[in-house]
Enzyme design. Structure first.
Site, PDB file in Angstrom:
ATOM      1  N   LYS A 169       7.976  74.336 -22.302  1.00 43.21           N
ATOM      2  CA  LYS A 169       9.640  74.609 -22.042  1.00 43.21           C
ATOM      3  C   LYS A 169      10.175  73.144 -22.319  1.00 43.21           C
ATOM      4  CE  LYS A 169      10.895  74.974 -17.976  1.00 43.21           C
ATOM      5  NZ  LYS A 169      11.260  75.262 -16.529  1.00 43.21           N
ATOM      6  N   ARG A 184      10.686  74.303 -10.538  1.00 36.60           N
ATOM      7  CA  ARG A 184      10.431  74.559 -12.194  1.00 36.60           C
ATOM      8  C   ARG A 184      10.597  73.145 -12.848  1.00 36.60           C
ATOM      9  NH1 ARG A 184      16.138  76.938 -12.949  1.00 36.60           N
ATOM     10  NH2 ARG A 184      16.712  75.523 -11.416  1.00 36.60           N
ATOM     11  N   CYS A 189       1.576  76.710 -14.078  1.00 35.79           N
ATOM     12  CA  CYS A 189       1.490  77.819 -13.075  1.00 35.79           C
ATOM     13  C   CYS A 189       1.279  79.052 -13.500  1.00 35.79           C
ATOM     14  CB  CYS A 189       3.021  77.610 -12.431  1.00 35.79           C
ATOM     15  SG  CYS A 189       3.340  76.326 -11.432  1.00 35.79           S
ATOM     16  N   HIS A 191      14.331  86.281 -21.433  1.00 38.24           N
ATOM     17  CA  HIS A 191      14.543  85.611 -22.767  1.00 38.24           C
ATOM     18  C   HIS A 191      13.359  85.544 -23.509  1.00 38.24           C
ATOM     19  CE1 HIS A 191      18.217  83.870 -20.944  1.00 38.24           C
ATOM     20  NE2 HIS A 191      17.639  83.311 -19.861  1.00 38.24           N
ATOM     21  N   GLY A 237      10.203  85.383 -26.608  1.00 31.68           N
ATOM     22  CA  GLY A 237       9.851  84.349 -27.039  1.00 31.68           C
ATOM     23  C   GLY A 237       8.598  84.541 -27.456  1.00 31.68           C
TER      24      GLY A 237
END
Length: 438
Positions: A324, A154, A263, A254, A256
């Site tokens: 992010k 991540r 990815c 979550h 958004g």
């Protein structure tokens, strides 16, 4: 062990530095001479928390080196990783494997003795077979095995993910290669992480299936958020209520503006194309791609509606540009859909991002970049939180209110509480939550 890492992008650089930290001798190779020069000066080409210090310590220890010409490193290596880019081919959605195959051709001419060639790049099912064929054709005498070892890093937490993985997937039917890979990852054995040994094609599909499932999970909760807005429910409580079910889990629930990054967008599209090619269409993933693309486009209209339905002459402060937090990665970020739509509607966009502005300036030169969040909100008719960086979670909202033209806050990451923002005098809207007007 001696490792050659072909490619110093996100995966190659993080993986190379972590393997070096395990005690292996790693040479990271890249054709981009300017990138290698920067790395040799100690400058990171990407932002990833902790990476600069990790690279520096292993360079100083002599375990990590960088080179443009990787010939000697490949000759000496027991393991050669292919960690080059596999972007989406323009106009068709298939993964572009030209860099992977070029690396395989280079490796073929240089390996000496038994060598394990490992694909770290995300590649479609059957790519390992093609790499095997390329090397075998060029070097019928070569002793080698091609292994699939997908990454599950991540962005923003990549070093932790590498050193404390949920699992390591190794795709090979070659016993010698399996022994080499077990030794390569042996430093992780104290963590008792699960190693999943599979056939090579299965390993290649695991990577795509994992990313597609997570993308689908994000898209599911986003659609639930839309429904929550219609019926007066709270998507965060819905997410918690279903996430406590052990069969579902709370991660990636979550709501958004839609998923982005290096990815999920390209891997979901590539999986769709592979499935179509083999006559086994994946309808859920096809819909996931369509819904996510539409969602990112719809966010711009949501912002325009919040400022009165017309953008001409209005100024919007955009807080966050990367897809992010804790990365400078702009690939497929929602901002790349939202900003052009706002500009087309006549909106002036003032933006700030803690790490992503240098990259954003190359992609979106028509917006005004500010040095801080508070600079960005000056004179704004609306403030939009697009990326949930920590510094945006604790803004002095009284100060923000004094700086803006209109106290309108559009929270696309549900960072703040509606009642608190109303109490401070903001017209507040978020995603999937009942937001009473100020």
């Amino acid at each position: 062990m001696r490792i050659a890492m072909i490619g110093t992008g996100y995966v190659g650089l993080v993986s190379g530095a972590c393997f070096a930290d395990f005690g292996h001798s790693v040479c990271c190779v890249d054709k981009d001479a300017s990138k290698i020069e920067r790395l040799n000066r100690g400058e990171m080409p990407i932002y990833e928390p902790g990476l600069a210090a990790l690279v520096e310590s292993n360079v100083n220890a002599g375990r990590l080196t960088f080179a443009v010409d990787g010939a000697q490193a490949i000759r000496d290596a027991e393991v050669v990783f292919i960690a080059v880019g596999t972007p989406t081919r323009r106009g068709e959605g298939h993964a572009d494997l030209s860099y992977v195959y070029a690396a395989a051709e280079e490796i073929a001419g240089l390996i000496e003795g038994f060598t394990v060639v490992v694909t770290k790049s995300t590649v479609p099912v059957g790519t390992g077979d093609e790499i095997d064929a390329i090397i075998s054709k060029a070097r019928p005498d070569a002793e080698f095995a091609v292994v699939s070892n997908p990454e599950f890093l991540r962005e923003g937490a990549a070093i932790e993910d590498f050193k404390r993985p949920d699992r390591v997937v190794i795709g090979t039917d070659d016993e010698r290669a399996r022994t080499v890979m077990a030794e390569l990852y042996r430093p992780l054995s104290l963590n008792e992480f699960p190693v999943v040994y599979t056939a090579r094609r299965t390993s290649e599909l695991i990577k795509y299936a994992g990313n597609a499932f997570l993308a689908m999970k994000i898209t599911f909760i986003n659609e639930m958020a839309d429904l929550c807005e219609k019926v007066g429910a709270d998507v965060q409580q819905v997410a918690r209520g279903i996430g406590l079910d052990g069969r579902i889990g709370g991660k990636f629930l979550h709501a958004g503006p839609g998923y982005g990054g290096s990815c999920f967008p390209k891997d979901t599209i590539a999986l769709v194309r592979t499935a179509q090619q083999y006559g086994a269409p994946v309808r859920l993933i096809e819909t996931t791609v369509e819904v996510n693309d539409a969602r990112k486009k719809a966010m711009a209209q949501r912002i325009i509606d919040a400022i009165g339905g017309a953008g001409r002459g209005k100024t919007v402060a955009l807080l966050g540009l990367t897809f992010k937090p804790n990365t400078d990665d702009m690939r497929d970020s929602p901002s790349l859909e939202i900003v052009p739509a706002l500009i087309a509607a006549g909106v002036t966009v003032q933006a700030h991002d803690p790490e992503g502005m240098d990259e954003a300036k190359k992609l979106m030169p028509d917006i005004l970049y500010r040095d801080s969040a508070y600079d960005a909100v000056v004179g704004a008719d609306a403030v939009v939180i697009l990326t949930e960086w920590d510094e945006y979670r604790a803004l002095d909202m009284d100060r923000v209110k004094l700086l803006v033209e209109s106290a309108v806050l559009i929270d696309l990451r549900n960072v703040y509480k509606a009642e608190d923002m109303r109490r401070r005098g903001f017209t507040y809207s978020s995603i999937g939550r009942p937001d009473a007007p100020a």
